[in-house]
Design a protein around this motif. Sequence first.
Motif, PDB file in Angstrom:
ATOM      1  N   ALA A 112       0.827  -1.208   0.000  1.00 35.07           N
ATOM      2  CA  ALA A 112       0.000   0.000   0.000  1.00 35.07           C
ATOM      3  C   ALA A 112       0.860   1.257   0.000  1.00 35.07           C
ATOM      4  CB  ALA A 112      -0.930  -0.014   1.208  1.00 35.07           C
ATOM      5  N   ASN A 113       1.916   1.256   0.806  1.00 31.95           N
ATOM      6  CA  ASN A 113       2.819   2.410   0.819  1.00 31.95           C
ATOM      7  C   ASN A 113       3.508   2.598  -0.531  1.00 31.95           C
ATOM      8  OD1 ASN A 113       2.635   3.627   3.431  1.00 31.95           O
ATOM      9  ND2 ASN A 113       3.692   1.864   4.310  1.00 31.95           N
ATOM     10  N   ARG A 114       3.951   1.500  -1.119  1.00 25.55           N
ATOM     11  CA  ARG A 114       4.587   1.600  -2.435  1.00 25.55           C
ATOM     12  C   ARG A 114       3.648   2.226  -3.460  1.00 25.55           C
ATOM     13  NH1 ARG A 114       6.579  -4.094  -1.890  1.00 25.55           N
ATOM     14  NH2 ARG A 114       8.761  -4.006  -1.245  1.00 25.55           N
ATOM     15  N   PHE A 115       2.414   1.732  -3.475  1.00 28.82           N
ATOM     16  CA  PHE A 115       1.463   2.222  -4.468  1.00 28.82           C
ATOM     17  C   PHE A 115       1.127   3.695  -4.220  1.00 28.82           C
ATOM     18  CE2 PHE A 115      -0.291  -2.382  -4.365  1.00 28.82           C
ATOM     19  CZ  PHE A 115       0.849  -2.841  -5.014  1.00 28.82           C
ATOM     20  N   ALA A 116       0.915   4.056  -2.963  1.00 27.42           N
ATOM     21  CA  ALA A 116       0.590   5.448  -2.647  1.00 27.42           C
ATOM     22  C   ALA A 116       1.734   6.384  -3.025  1.00 27.42           C
ATOM     23  CB  ALA A 116       0.259   5.575  -1.165  1.00 27.42           C
ATOM     24  N   LEU A 117       2.973   5.946  -2.825  1.00 26.70           N
ATOM     25  CA  LEU A 117       4.120   6.776  -3.204  1.00 26.70           C
ATOM     26  C   LEU A 117       4.213   6.923  -4.719  1.00 26.70           C
ATOM     27  CD1 LEU A 117       6.859   5.615  -0.665  1.00 26.70           C
ATOM     28  CD2 LEU A 117       5.613   7.783  -0.686  1.00 26.70           C
ATOM     29  N   ARG A 118       3.830   5.871  -5.463  1.00 33.65           N
ATOM     30  CA  ARG A 118       3.792   6.000  -6.921  1.00 33.65           C
ATOM     31  C   ARG A 118       2.793   7.088  -7.334  1.00 33.65           C
ATOM     32  NH1 ARG A 118       5.866   2.638 -10.725  1.00 33.65           N
ATOM     33  NH2 ARG A 118       7.068   0.848  -9.974  1.00 33.65           N
ATOM     34  N   VAL A 119       1.634   7.090  -6.694  1.00 33.05           N
ATOM     35  CA  VAL A 119       0.635   8.120  -6.997  1.00 33.05           C
ATOM     36  C   VAL A 119       1.184   9.504  -6.682  1.00 33.05           C
ATOM     37  CG1 VAL A 119      -1.599   9.048  -6.286  1.00 33.05           C
ATOM     38  CG2 VAL A 119      -1.360   6.614  -6.753  1.00 33.05           C
ATOM     39  N   ALA A 120       1.847   9.630  -5.535  1.00 38.40           N
ATOM     40  CA  ALA A 120       2.397  10.931  -5.143  1.00 38.40           C
ATOM     41  C   ALA A 120       3.410  11.434  -6.169  1.00 38.40           C
ATOM     42  CB  ALA A 120       3.055  10.821  -3.767  1.00 38.40           C
ATOM     43  N   ARG A 121       4.263  10.558  -6.639  1.00 36.95           N
ATOM     44  CA  ARG A 121       5.256  10.970  -7.635  1.00 36.95           C
ATOM     45  C   ARG A 121       4.581  11.298  -8.962  1.00 36.95           C
ATOM     46  NH1 ARG A 121       9.411   6.509  -5.273  1.00 36.95           N
ATOM     47  NH2 ARG A 121      10.948   7.957  -4.406  1.00 36.95           N
ATOM     48  N   ALA A 122       3.568  10.528  -9.298  1.00 38.85           N
ATOM     49  CA  ALA A 122       2.873  10.764 -10.564  1.00 38.85           C
ATOM     50  C   ALA A 122       2.205  12.133 -10.593  1.00 38.85           C
ATOM     51  CB  ALA A 122       1.841   9.670 -10.804  1.00 38.85           C
ATOM     52  N   VAL A 123       1.515  12.495  -9.525  1.00 33.76           N
ATOM     53  CA  VAL A 123       0.735  13.738  -9.553  1.00 33.76           C
ATOM     54  C   VAL A 123       1.576  14.978  -9.294  1.00 33.76           C
ATOM     55  CG1 VAL A 123      -1.320  12.469  -8.840  1.00 33.76           C
ATOM     56  CG2 VAL A 123       0.027  13.687  -7.115  1.00 33.76           C
ATOM     57  N   THR A 124       2.719  14.816  -8.629  1.00 34.62           N
ATOM     58  CA  THR A 124       3.565  15.988  -8.369  1.00 34.62           C
ATOM     59  C   THR A 124       4.662  16.160  -9.413  1.00 34.62           C
ATOM     60  OG1 THR A 124       5.106  14.731  -6.974  1.00 34.62           O
ATOM     61  CG2 THR A 124       3.220  15.788  -5.876  1.00 34.62           C
ATOM     62  N   GLY A 125       4.990  15.103 -10.144  1.00 34.94           N
ATOM     63  CA  GLY A 125       6.106  15.173 -11.080  1.00 34.94           C
ATOM     64  C   GLY A 125       7.449  15.256 -10.393  1.00 34.94           C
ATOM     65  N   ARG A 126       7.474  14.925  -9.108  1.00 32.82           N
ATOM     66  CA  ARG A 126       8.714  14.974  -8.335  1.00 32.82           C
ATOM     67  C   ARG A 126       9.179  13.554  -8.006  1.00 32.82           C
ATOM     68  NH1 ARG A 126       7.083  19.604  -3.817  1.00 32.82           N
ATOM     69  NH2 ARG A 126       6.672  21.315  -5.301  1.00 32.82           N
ATOM     70  N   GLU A 127      10.496  13.401  -7.856  1.00 28.62           N
ATOM     71  CA  GLU A 127      11.049  12.076  -7.609  1.00 28.62           C
ATOM     72  C   GLU A 127      11.237  11.766  -6.132  1.00 28.62           C
ATOM     73  OE1 GLU A 127      14.994   9.428  -8.870  1.00 28.62           O
ATOM     74  OE2 GLU A 127      14.988  11.617  -9.129  1.00 28.62           O
ATOM     75  N   LYS A 128      11.596  12.749  -5.337  1.00 27.79           N
ATOM     76  CA  LYS A 128      12.065  12.470  -3.979  1.00 27.79           C
ATOM     77  C   LYS A 128      10.920  12.309  -2.986  1.00 27.79           C
ATOM     78  CE  LYS A 128      16.600  14.545  -4.533  1.00 27.79           C
ATOM     79  NZ  LYS A 128      17.612  15.474  -3.996  1.00 27.79           N
ATOM     80  N   ILE A 129      11.195  11.517  -1.951  1.00 21.27           N
ATOM     81  CA  ILE A 129      10.314  11.443  -0.803  1.00 21.27           C
ATOM     82  C   ILE A 129      11.112  11.852   0.429  1.00 21.27           C
ATOM     83  CG2 ILE A 129       8.966   9.594  -1.841  1.00 21.27           C
ATOM     84  CD1 ILE A 129      10.233   7.752   0.370  1.00 21.27           C
ATOM     85  N   LEU A 130      10.407  12.077   1.527  1.00 20.62           N
ATOM     86  CA  LEU A 130      11.067  12.430   2.787  1.00 20.62           C
ATOM     87  C   LEU A 130      10.541  11.531   3.889  1.00 20.62           C
ATOM     88  CD1 LEU A 130      12.031  15.877   4.181  1.00 20.62           C
ATOM     89  CD2 LEU A 130      10.711  14.315   5.637  1.00 20.62           C
ATOM     90  N   VAL A 131      11.462  11.018   4.696  1.00 19.13           N
ATOM     91  CA  VAL A 131      11.098  10.185   5.839  1.00 19.13           C
ATOM     92  C   VAL A 131      11.751  10.756   7.091  1.00 19.13           C
ATOM     93  CG1 VAL A 131      10.874   8.123   4.413  1.00 19.13           C
ATOM     94  CG2 VAL A 131      13.057   8.602   5.551  1.00 19.13           C
ATOM     95  N   PHE A 132      11.286  10.272   8.234  1.00 23.02           N
ATOM     96  CA  PHE A 132      11.880  10.663   9.505  1.00 23.02           C
ATOM     97  C   PHE A 132      12.788   9.554  10.020  1.00 23.02           C
ATOM     98  CE2 PHE A 132       7.970  13.267   9.400  1.00 23.02           C
ATOM     99  CZ  PHE A 132       8.565  14.515   9.501  1.00 23.02           C
ATOM    100  N   ASN A 133      13.903   9.943  10.580  1.00 23.34           N
ATOM    101  CA  ASN A 133      14.870   8.993  11.117  1.00 23.34           C
ATOM    102  C   ASN A 133      14.195   8.079  12.142  1.00 23.34           C
ATOM    103  OD1 ASN A 133      17.470   7.901  11.362  1.00 23.34           O
ATOM    104  ND2 ASN A 133      17.940   9.198  13.133  1.00 23.34           N
TER     105      ASN A 133
END
Length: 459
Positions: A149-170
């Motif tokens: 689910a996280n993988r798929f949601a991140l694909r959607v986020a990259r698709a709609v923003t046109g951006r590659e990077k994500i941010l996580v917390f340590n």
Amino acid sequence: MVLAGTAATTQGGITSARIAALRQAEAEAFRKARPKSQAKLGNGMAGFLGGVPMHWMTDWPTPFPILVDRARGATITDIDGNRLDDFCLGDTGSMFGHSPAPVARAIRRQAGRGLTYMLPSEDALAIGPLLQEKFGLPLWQIATTATDANRFALRVARAVTGREKILVFNGCYHGSVDETMVRLKDGKPVNRPGLAGEFRDLTRATKIVEFNDAPALEAALADRDVACVITEPVLTNSCMVLPDPGFHAELRRLTRAAGTLLLIDETHTISTGPGGYTRAFGLEPDLFVLGKPVAGGVPASVWGLSEEVAARYGAYERTKEPGYSGMGTTLSANPLQFAAMRATLEEVMTTENYAHMEHLARRLDAGLTAAIGRHRLPWHVARVGARVEFICAPGPLKNGGEAEAAHAPELEAAIHVALVNRGVLIAPFHNMMLVSPATTARQVDLLISAFGDVAGKLA
């Protein structure tokens, strides 16, 4: 934590010699109580790599894994007849107890109707509105694990923003999503140690900052190249870290200002209440993920989207080249999942059940805290709803770096085995304890008593 200047002889204020002595004695008691399990598992399970069906089964600190005969409600019984009050509950997968009656009935009903056929059943008709009502977001998809689910949601986020990077917390935990397998070391992002077969520098497309550090988050988002921040509302798969007052409001403000989407992963913090931490504290994610207990123990997960993100993704879909999206697995959204999930959402994830869980979790929190104080140990207890953790270091912790430093693996392993020998099972990886609707006050009191006894032996 190991104290500097002591040649690594102390963890959590306890000497290594005392820890080793306790662990040796408890290991002998464990073996003595489980001759059948030792005979079957002492040399590993035939045919399995590493002697176990899943490699992390060897991470339990017991001399060999417990071979389960049956589990019901909040108890597990092994093949030697040892009965354990279960506060691990499948590390949240069975957070509502083993085989809740409504889920068991739904599984039996569906078993005679087919297990998978790549088409919806009537149960699916009910699930969409239930997810909307429970968690607030309007549009949903089904997957099999929260990792998926996280993988798929991140694909959607990259698709709609046109951006590659994500941010996580340590210190984050989002299953085995590759991009989240980073950490801070001496203030610099690096791949997490121990990754098997990883050949990439994961930090190339992932930014990482400390939880609760709004200025660092703002700086990391300033380049406007981050598609999505993915976070748990509370850091849970380490020593628990609660959000500072106002941190989530700042997180939402900063992501919106930077044009970055926000994904809230509630896979562990669903312990908070029927709508998770998101509903309880009024969070406003663009994307939402929940796995583990959502189908009462049947492998299933869900991910939701806001109206805006769904509309943007629809526009993207209309313009992208045709072909496989890279999202979805054949066995996801099968009728067995639908049946178990509907039963869980309608009859198990109720306000009444959560009230019971919260009440006993408060009792557990208070009892463990009292035992720590009574023995003057430099430890503390953290809680989010029905999820309780004891941490063998002073607290509260502020971020993932502090959580990593607070981890006391040898001490925690000794405590875990000692609790098993006293009839209590907790999660092996991070001292986590869950209270389920089936958990009783007697079981909570037994855990408090067992913990106090072990703490006394150590102190």
